[in-house]
Structure formats: structure tokens, C-alpha cells
Design a protein around this motif. Structure first.
Motif, PDB file in Angstrom:
ATOM      1  N   PHE A 297       0.862  -1.179   0.000  1.00 38.53           N
ATOM      2  CA  PHE A 297       0.000   0.000   0.000  1.00 38.53           C
ATOM      3  C   PHE A 297       0.905   1.237   0.000  1.00 38.53           C
ATOM      4  CE2 PHE A 297      -2.863  -3.116   0.587  1.00 38.53           C
ATOM      5  CZ  PHE A 297      -3.778  -3.092   1.628  1.00 38.53           C
ATOM      6  N   VAL A 298       0.324   2.397  -0.329  1.00 44.00           N
ATOM      7  CA  VAL A 298       1.081   3.639  -0.211  1.00 44.00           C
ATOM      8  C   VAL A 298       0.179   4.705   0.409  1.00 44.00           C
ATOM      9  CG1 VAL A 298       0.521   4.276  -2.606  1.00 44.00           C
ATOM     10  CG2 VAL A 298       2.425   5.389  -1.443  1.00 44.00           C
ATOM     11  N   GLY A 299       0.714   5.376   1.425  1.00 40.76           N
ATOM     12  CA  GLY A 299      -0.021   6.451   2.088  1.00 40.76           C
ATOM     13  C   GLY A 299       0.439   7.801   1.575  1.00 40.76           C
ATOM     14  N   ILE A 300      -0.457   8.766   1.552  1.00 43.63           N
ATOM     15  CA  ILE A 300      -0.138  10.114   1.083  1.00 43.63           C
ATOM     16  C   ILE A 300      -0.639  11.134   2.095  1.00 43.63           C
ATOM     17  CG2 ILE A 300      -2.242  10.109  -0.326  1.00 43.63           C
ATOM     18  CD1 ILE A 300      -0.814  12.043  -2.237  1.00 43.63           C
ATOM     19  N   GLU A 301       0.184  12.157   2.376  1.00 45.93           N
ATOM     20  CA  GLU A 301      -0.172  13.222   3.308  1.00 45.93           C
ATOM     21  C   GLU A 301       0.139  14.564   2.655  1.00 45.93           C
ATOM     22  OE1 GLU A 301       2.043  12.527   6.853  1.00 45.93           O
ATOM     23  OE2 GLU A 301       0.939  10.701   7.386  1.00 45.93           O
ATOM     24  N   LEU A 302      -0.733  15.538   2.873  1.00 45.25           N
ATOM     25  CA  LEU A 302      -0.556  16.871   2.308  1.00 45.25           C
ATOM     26  C   LEU A 302      -0.306  17.871   3.435  1.00 45.25           C
ATOM     27  CD1 LEU A 302      -0.709  18.710  -0.251  1.00 45.25           C
ATOM     28  CD2 LEU A 302      -3.144  19.035   0.306  1.00 45.25           C
ATOM     29  N   TYR A 303       0.707  18.740   3.245  1.00 47.70           N
ATOM     30  CA  TYR A 303       1.057  19.767   4.225  1.00 47.70           C
ATOM     31  C   TYR A 303       1.067  21.130   3.531  1.00 47.70           C
ATOM     32  CZ  TYR A 303       2.655  15.859   7.079  1.00 47.70           C
ATOM     33  OH  TYR A 303       2.717  14.690   7.800  1.00 47.70           O
ATOM     34  N   ASN A 304       0.698  22.189   4.282  1.00 47.76           N
ATOM     35  CA  ASN A 304       0.756  23.534   3.713  1.00 47.76           C
ATOM     36  C   ASN A 304       2.150  24.132   3.891  1.00 47.76           C
ATOM     37  OD1 ASN A 304       0.952  24.478   6.366  1.00 47.76           O
ATOM     38  ND2 ASN A 304      -1.229  24.994   6.493  1.00 47.76           N
ATOM     39  N   GLY A 305       2.330  25.382   3.457  1.00 48.92           N
ATOM     40  CA  GLY A 305       3.643  26.002   3.496  1.00 48.92           C
ATOM     41  C   GLY A 305       4.211  26.173   4.879  1.00 48.92           C
ATOM     42  N   ALA A 306       3.352  26.187   5.891  1.00 51.14           N
ATOM     43  CA  ALA A 306       3.806  26.312   7.277  1.00 51.14           C
ATOM     44  C   ALA A 306       4.159  24.954   7.885  1.00 51.14           C
ATOM     45  CB  ALA A 306       2.730  27.002   8.112  1.00 51.14           C
ATOM     46  N   GLY A 307       4.044  23.898   7.085  1.00 52.92           N
ATOM     47  CA  GLY A 307       4.350  22.564   7.580  1.00 52.92           C
ATOM     48  C   GLY A 307       3.210  21.939   8.344  1.00 52.92           C
ATOM     49  N   GLU A 308       2.005  22.519   8.229  1.00 50.87           N
ATOM     50  CA  GLU A 308       0.847  22.010   8.952  1.00 50.87           C
ATOM     51  C   GLU A 308       0.133  20.935   8.127  1.00 50.87           C
ATOM     52  OE1 GLU A 308      -0.319  26.186  11.246  1.00 50.87           O
ATOM     53  OE2 GLU A 308      -1.151  25.739   9.251  1.00 50.87           O
TER      54      GLU A 308
END
Length: 355
Positions: A297-308
Motif C-alpha cells: 500500500f502507499v499512504g499520502i499526506e498533504l502539508y501547507n507552506g507552514a508545515g501544517e
């Protein structure tokens, strides 16, 4: 009366002694044994241990005779025992000596010796066309060939293993590393297998090749390939967090691999990109390809410019998942820099992805 397996062992010993007695010399004896093993191994697996050992003895005698210019050395009278009779201590010693003679003349991975057991593995380096031989004299003997090699942090290790069609039995190949990842494949005669691993640490790998003793001479070949990671065609590993992510452009297919790390999980591969629109929308389609070694499987996470952290999802093996931001539950994706981080399923030390 049925011929015992004993006479071939005695014949082998007698042949070597006779070689010396006939002034063939130690060099001839060593060459005879080496060439005999190579000749018999090259002819494919033989059905029984006595056939294998006897064939080696025949080759020894033939080669020695050719070198010495003498007469062909024939065995003494065959030792015969009733079916099921137990061997005497001297007979067992003769068979053990014959087995040792055969095994000591192997040339696993071009080393000139038999690959060791688990407590004494044979050290190798990356290379193609390695060959080896496992034997099962008396359904015992050389059942295992164990190799070891080193890999640098982040290197991907590929073992391409082949069990030739002329073999009469199955072989097993197993690869393990210092992060306690281990993977084995059962390879039938005429079959092949690929095992792929990786580690973010410098790692000592063990390659174990074995059979169950049901055959007496099984050849095999393998290639050992060590290669650098190539995330997004960068010839390197993508950074492990948003601050060290690898820059990418929208609309370009990204392919990469996530490998094991010191914690027993798989490393994050992070990529950075810019979303220039004030009222933007983004859609990221990630998949776990079917043409990879493991059903990862592969997990994906999205972060904004502040690293949040913003949102996440998972793509199962052979499927895809679409991560969206600025649509559906999100009113908009503000303009700015973002990072997307991916990791493969930690059960395997290697997993591929694309998005």
C-alpha cells in the motif's frame, strides 16, 4: 544383494590415493577433482547421490589418466550389503570423506569454495552471473549456501535468482537485512524470482539458498544488483519532510520508492510544489503499481507552506486514490507552497508509488 552407496565413497578415496601412487601428483589430483565437479555439475542434476558421486569419480579417473598418460584407473571390487543393512563405522567414514571431497571442490560465486553456513557466510559483492551448487549426498550434506554482502544507506538491493529447468527439485531463496526485514521465495525447477529490499541504514544482508535434500546436485545462478534510489528521476532519495522535499511541477508523473528505515517503518518521500491561485483547487491521484515486487500500500499526506497537516489518504496495491484540496469539503486551497509526502506499507522494506 544390492549395491551399497558405500563403494563410491571408497572408490573416490582410492582414486585419489592411486593418483598419488602413480606419481600423478597433488596438482593433478586437485585439477582432477575440480574439473570433475565442474563437468558433472554442468551436465545437470543427477537422480541419486551415488550416481553423482560415482560420476565425479569417473571424471576424476579420466582426467588424471589423460594428464598422466597412464591406464584408466578402475575401482576395486564393489562393496555390497543387503538392502537396509547398516554401514559400519569405517564405511560411514568413507562416505563422509567422499562427501567432503565433493563439497570442498565447489566454486560457489566463483570463490573456489563451497558457500558457508549461517555462522560462516561467503562474502560477495554486486555482480551478474553468479553460479552455485547445493548437494544432498545421503539426503544431507550441502543443503545450504549462505552469502553476505554490504549495502550503503538508501541503496536498493535486487537479487534475481534462477533455478535451471534441468534441475530435479525446487530451491528456496531468502534475503534478510539488518533491519530485521526478511523475504523468501520458493522457486521450482525452471523458475525464477526477484527479491528487492532497501534500508536507510548501512546494512549487512544475508542471502540463503537451500533445498530439502530430495535431490543430490542442484545448480543455480543469481545476479546481485545494488542501485541508488531514483525518486522522480533525481538519482536520489526524496527528502523525509516538507522542509527537505524534492521540488516537482504539476502535471508531471512522479514515480518513486519508499524503503525501510531504522525504526522498522518505511521512509517518507516528500515533494514540494507551488499552487499560484488565490482560490485554487488541487487533485493528486496516487497509485501503488502492480508491476512491483510486493503487494504494498502507499499512504499520502498533504502539508501547507507552514508545515501544517492538511489531509491524507491511502492507495491499496493495484489501485489508486485521489486526494483533493479546495474541492468538496474544502472551500479553497490558498495560494502558496505545499508538500506531499508518501510512504509505502511498512510490512515490506520496499514499495513503489506514482502520482
Amino acid at each position: 544383494m544390492i549395491r551399497s552407496k558405500v563403494w563410491v565413497g571408497i572408490f573416490l578415496l582410492g582414486t585419489v590415493f592411486l593418483l598419488a601412487a602413480c606419481n600423478v601428483g597433488e596438482r593433478i589430483a586437485e585439477q582432477a577433482v575440480e574439473q570433475a565437479i565442474e563437468q558433472v555439475a554442468g551436465e545437470g542434476a543427477l537422480a541419486t547421490s551415488e550416481a553423482f558421486t560415482s560420476e565425479v569419480a569417473t571424471e576424476v579417473a579420466a582426467f588424471a589418466t589423460q594428464e598422466a598418460g597412464g591406464e584408466v584407473i578402475q575401482p576395486e571390487a564393489e562393496v555390497e550389503t543387503a538392502d537396509g543393512a547398516e554401514m559400519s563405522e569405517s564405511e560411514e567414514a568413507a562416505v563422509a570423506a567422499a562427501k567432503e571431497l565433493v563439497e570442498s571442490s565447489q566454486n560457489d560465486a566463483n570463490s573456489g569454495v563451497d558457500a558457508g553456513m549461517g555462522n560462516d557466510p561467503l562474502t560477495i559483492t554486486a555482480g551478474a552471473g553468479y553460479h552455485g551448487l547445493v548437494t544432498g549426498i545421503q539426503n544431507g550434506g550441502d543443503l545450504f549456501d549462505v552469502y553476505q554482502f554490504q549495502a550503503e544507506p538508501g541503496q536498493i538491493v535486487r537479487v534475481l535468482f534462477n533455478n535451471p529447468a534441468e534441475n530435479t527439485a525446487n530451491l528456496s531463496v531468502d534475503l534478510g537485512n539488518g533491519d530485521n526485514y526478511d523475504w523468501g521465495e520458493f522457486v521450482p525447477a525452471g523458475g525464477s524470482a526477484e527479491i528487492v529490499m532497501g534500508s536507510s541504514n548501512p546494512s549487512n544482508y544475508r542471502l540463503n539458498i537451500s533445498h530439502d535434500g530430495s535431490a543430490d546436485a542442484l545448480n543455480y545462478t543469481f545476479d546481485l544488483v545494488l542501485e541508488s534510489e531514483n525518486d522522480a528521476g533525481s538519482a536520489a532519495d526524496a527528502g523525509n519532510n516538507a522542509a527537505t522535499g524534492l521540488p516537482i511541477e504539476a502535471g508531471v508523473l512522479v514515480q518513486g520508492a519508499s524503503i525501510g528505515n531504522a525504526t522498522g517503518a518505511n521512509d517518507m518521500d516528500c515533494y514540494t510544489f507551488n499552487q499560484p491561485l488565490d482560490d485554487g483547487k488541487m487533485s493528486i491521484n496516487v497509485s501503488s503499481p502492480v508491476d512491483q515486487p510486493y503487494e504494498s500500500f502507499v499512504g499520502i499526506e498533504l502539508y501547507n507552506g507552514a508545515g501544517e497537516f492538511v489531509t491524507s489518504g491511502t492507495s491499496q496495491y493495484g489501485n489508486s486514490y485521489t486526494l483533493e484540496y479546495g474541492v468538496a469539503d474544502f472551500e479553497s486551497a490558498p495560494a502558496g507552497d505545499y508538500a506531499v509526502c508518501l510512504s509505502s506499507y511498512s510490512f515490506y522494506s520496499y514499495g513503489e508509488y506514482e502520482f
